[in-house]
Design an enzyme around this catalytic site. Structure first.
Site, PDB file in Angstrom:
ATOM      1  N   HIS A 226       0.912  -1.299   0.183  1.00 24.19           N
ATOM      2  CA  HIS A 226      -0.081  -0.065  -0.161  1.00 24.19           C
ATOM      3  C   HIS A 226       0.714   1.395  -0.071  1.00 24.19           C
ATOM      4  O   HIS A 226       0.266   2.444   0.265  1.00 24.19           O
ATOM      5  CB  HIS A 226      -1.000  -0.120   1.465  1.00 24.19           C
ATOM      6  CG  HIS A 226      -2.107   0.826   1.338  1.00 24.19           C
ATOM      7  ND1 HIS A 226      -2.416   1.869   2.121  1.00 24.19           N
ATOM      8  CD2 HIS A 226      -3.049   0.917   0.323  1.00 24.19           C
ATOM      9  CE1 HIS A 226      -3.546   2.407   1.804  1.00 24.19           C
ATOM     10  NE2 HIS A 226      -3.876   1.903   0.601  1.00 24.19           N
TER      11      HIS A 226
ATOM     12  N   LYS B 176       3.129   4.614  -1.139  1.00 27.40           N
ATOM     13  CA  LYS B 176       2.860   5.470  -2.368  1.00 27.40           C
ATOM     14  C   LYS B 176       4.445   6.393  -2.156  1.00 27.40           C
ATOM     15  O   LYS B 176       4.458   7.198  -1.157  1.00 27.40           O
ATOM     16  CB  LYS B 176       1.911   6.394  -2.148  1.00 27.40           C
ATOM     17  CG  LYS B 176       0.671   6.029  -2.242  1.00 27.40           C
ATOM     18  CD  LYS B 176      -0.151   5.261  -1.270  1.00 27.40           C
ATOM     19  CE  LYS B 176      -1.477   4.687  -1.741  1.00 27.40           C
ATOM     20  NZ  LYS B 176      -1.994   4.202  -0.631  1.00 27.40           N
TER      21      LYS B 176
ATOM     22  N   ASP C 295      17.262  10.461  -7.581  1.00 25.43           N
ATOM     23  CA  ASP C 295      18.550  10.535  -7.588  1.00 25.43           C
ATOM     24  C   ASP C 295      19.046  10.693  -6.086  1.00 25.43           C
ATOM     25  O   ASP C 295      19.835  11.401  -5.676  1.00 25.43           O
ATOM     26  CB  ASP C 295      18.790  12.059  -8.232  1.00 25.43           C
ATOM     27  CG  ASP C 295      18.704  11.947  -9.708  1.00 25.43           C
ATOM     28  OD1 ASP C 295      18.596  10.612 -10.162  1.00 25.43           O
ATOM     29  OD2 ASP C 295      18.655  12.879 -10.251  1.00 25.43           O
TER      30      ASP C 295
ATOM     31  N   HIS D 120      -9.742  10.486   1.546  1.00 24.94           N
ATOM     32  CA  HIS D 120      -8.624   9.559   1.472  1.00 24.94           C
ATOM     33  C   HIS D 120      -7.313   9.681   2.272  1.00 24.94           C
ATOM     34  O   HIS D 120      -6.668   8.983   2.113  1.00 24.94           O
ATOM     35  CB  HIS D 120      -8.182   9.671   0.050  1.00 24.94           C
ATOM     36  CG  HIS D 120      -7.823   8.121  -0.470  1.00 24.94           C
ATOM     37  ND1 HIS D 120      -6.509   8.085  -0.765  1.00 24.94           N
ATOM     38  CD2 HIS D 120      -8.019   6.950  -0.533  1.00 24.94           C
ATOM     39  CE1 HIS D 120      -6.212   6.800  -1.028  1.00 24.94           C
ATOM     40  NE2 HIS D 120      -6.998   6.214  -0.739  1.00 24.94           N
TER      41      HIS D 120
ATOM     42  N   LYS E  65      -4.647  10.403   5.523  1.00 27.58           N
ATOM     43  CA  LYS E  65      -4.050   9.479   6.456  1.00 27.58           C
ATOM     44  C   LYS E  65      -2.991  10.497   7.227  1.00 27.58           C
ATOM     45  O   LYS E  65      -1.886  10.283   6.990  1.00 27.58           O
ATOM     46  CB  LYS E  65      -3.436   8.296   6.156  1.00 27.58           C
ATOM     47  CG  LYS E  65      -4.223   7.341   5.001  1.00 27.58           C
ATOM     48  CD  LYS E  65      -4.002   7.654   3.659  1.00 27.58           C
ATOM     49  CE  LYS E  65      -4.431   6.410   2.711  1.00 27.58           C
ATOM     50  NZ  LYS E  65      -5.780   6.448   2.799  1.00 27.58           N
TER      51      LYS E  65
ATOM     52  N   ASP F 174      -0.550  18.465  19.241  1.00 23.92           N
ATOM     53  CA  ASP F 174      -0.144  19.698  20.149  1.00 23.92           C
ATOM     54  C   ASP F 174       0.830  20.799  19.085  1.00 23.92           C
ATOM     55  O   ASP F 174       1.871  21.639  19.700  1.00 23.92           O
ATOM     56  CB  ASP F 174       0.746  19.254  21.122  1.00 23.92           C
ATOM     57  CG  ASP F 174       0.109  18.848  22.361  1.00 23.92           C
ATOM     58  OD1 ASP F 174      -1.290  18.984  22.290  1.00 23.92           O
ATOM     59  OD2 ASP F 174       0.737  18.078  23.074  1.00 23.92           O
TER      60      ASP F 174
END
Length: 403
Positions: free
Chosen positions: A113, A115, A120, A296, A298, A303
């Site tokens: 999952h 991404k 470089d 979508h 996450k 604080d």
């Protein structure tokens, strides 16, 4: 936990496809040495073809280009899409290619999952945004709200070492894979000198040595909170301990705000989260449903000092089955900026959920139903791990094959 904190990073928040795609495509197209890319979803659409052209530009310049896609999330890439990449020397691989029974895909569990992009060894991208048009507002009311970060600085070396280990590891030699990654993390170029910039860590979860690392970072931040916890999460159904930490934080006076899906892309996701509403709200947790389009994201802020952006939801699949990757940031400027963006979302596009007051019989039924479903879903990952212990497959794509 598999975190290696390093200072001196420049971390930029990127929101939705409009903020993410131009930056990542430009970085890839300008690559001169190496591109490492891992993604759950890559579609042959407008966005996928823009990525294809950026990868082809990097390969034409002589850069080594490695692309890993998930076999469930990206099952239908046509040869017309993959062949130009393979002919240009791009190494395309599929994580657990889709298995079909009577035309239906059956191997849903244990997905890759991530991404991730590293260019470089100088620039990295980590987040929850896939390569598909539904991350652009032009897609319409079902366009997704999501986040990623662009990283410059020594933390890039951690992401690069992780992705290189994925490229080099033969399956199923998992222990060698982990040793190579750890060895890469000890290299001198990852030892950052003290100085200005964000303190950050790259944290992953897998089904071997790091099963709970991301969850433990969340729980540590929640337990240390003194003022406010703000979490925006698409698929919210965490375990008992994280729920307990949220309730305890609210009861000791911390303002706890959850931004969850109000217009979900999958209805059952909202139904599952609703089973937890009363349990949390009775302790003082405030729940807001994002209603403009599917959420979508996450991400979380604690604080105005601690923040995280990544691919991991707070649900059984992300916390117990999938391979996930998050960046944890301890930097007031970045945390404050992310909090301000989430507060704007909360104020303009969310509806506050009010605690219902059902009768005693209905309340008992809700509690019983919630307990049964909660424990069943929390045990589900353990059941699946016991029933399927074989190592996942990573399969090179061939010019004449689809993933």
């Amino acid at each position: 936990m598999n975190s290696h904190w390093v200072p001196g990073n420049r971390i930029t928040l990127l929101e939705n496809g409009e903020g993410y795609y131009p930056r990542v495509f430009a970085a890839i197209a300008a690559a001169r040495q190496e591109v490492l890319l891992e993604t759950f979803i890559l579609f042959d659409d407008k966005v996928g073809r823009q990525l294809q052209q950026a990868l082809l530009s990097a390969a034409a310049r002589g850069a080594a280009v490695h692309v890993l896609v998930d076999g469930w999330g990206s099952p239908d890439l046509p040869a017309s899409f993959t062949r130009p990449l393979l002919d240009a020397g791009v190494r395309l691989r599929s994580f657990e290619p889709a298995q079909r029974l009577f035309g239906a895909r059956i191997n849903l569990l244990r997905r890759m999952h991530h991404k991730l992009v590293v260019v470089d060894g100088q620039r990295a991208f980590v987040g929850g945004i896939n390569y598909s048009i539904d991350h652009l507002a032009e897609h319409g009311p079902l366009a997704k709200q999501d986040y990623a970060v662009e990283i410059e600085g020594p933390l890039v070396g951690q992401v690069q070492a992780f992705c290189r280990a994925n490229v080099e590891a033969p399956q199923p030699a998992r222990r060698q894979w982990l040793r190579r990654w750890r060895a890469g993390l000890r290299r001198k170029d990852l030892e950052a000198p003290a100085g200005e910039g964000a303190l950050a860590a790259f944290v992953t979860r897998d089904n071997h040595a790091h099963r709970t690392d991301i969850e433990r970072h969340y729980r540590a931040a929640i337990r240390s909170a003194s003022e406010r916890i703000l979490i925006a999460n698409a698929y919210f159904f965490p375990g008992y301990r994280l729920l307990r930490d949220l309730r305890r934080a609210a009861r000791r006076g911390v303002q706890v705000d959850l931004i969850l899906q109000g217009r979900p892309d999958m209805v059952w996701v909202k139904r599952a989260s609703e089973l937890l509403y009363r349990h949390l709200m009775r302790a003082g947790v405030r729940i807001h449903e994002y209603t403009e389009r599917p959420l979508h994201g996450k991400v979380a802020v604690v604080d105005d000092r601690w923040a995280t952006v990544g691919s991991s939801n707070l649900d059984p699949t992300s916390l117990s089955l999938n391979l996930e990757a998050n960046v944890i940031v301890r930097d007031e400027a970045f945390a404050r900026h992310l909090r301000e963006r989430l507060d704007e979302l909360l104020e303009t596009c969310c509806e506050r959920v009010e605690l219902p007051t059902p009768g005693r019989l209905l309340s008992a039924w809700i509690v019983l139903r919630s307990m049964v479903v909660f424990h069943a879903l929390r045990r589900f990952p353990d059941w699946t791990r016991r029933s399927s212990r074989q190592a996942p497959r990573v399969v090179p794509m061939q010019p004449e094959q689809q993933p």
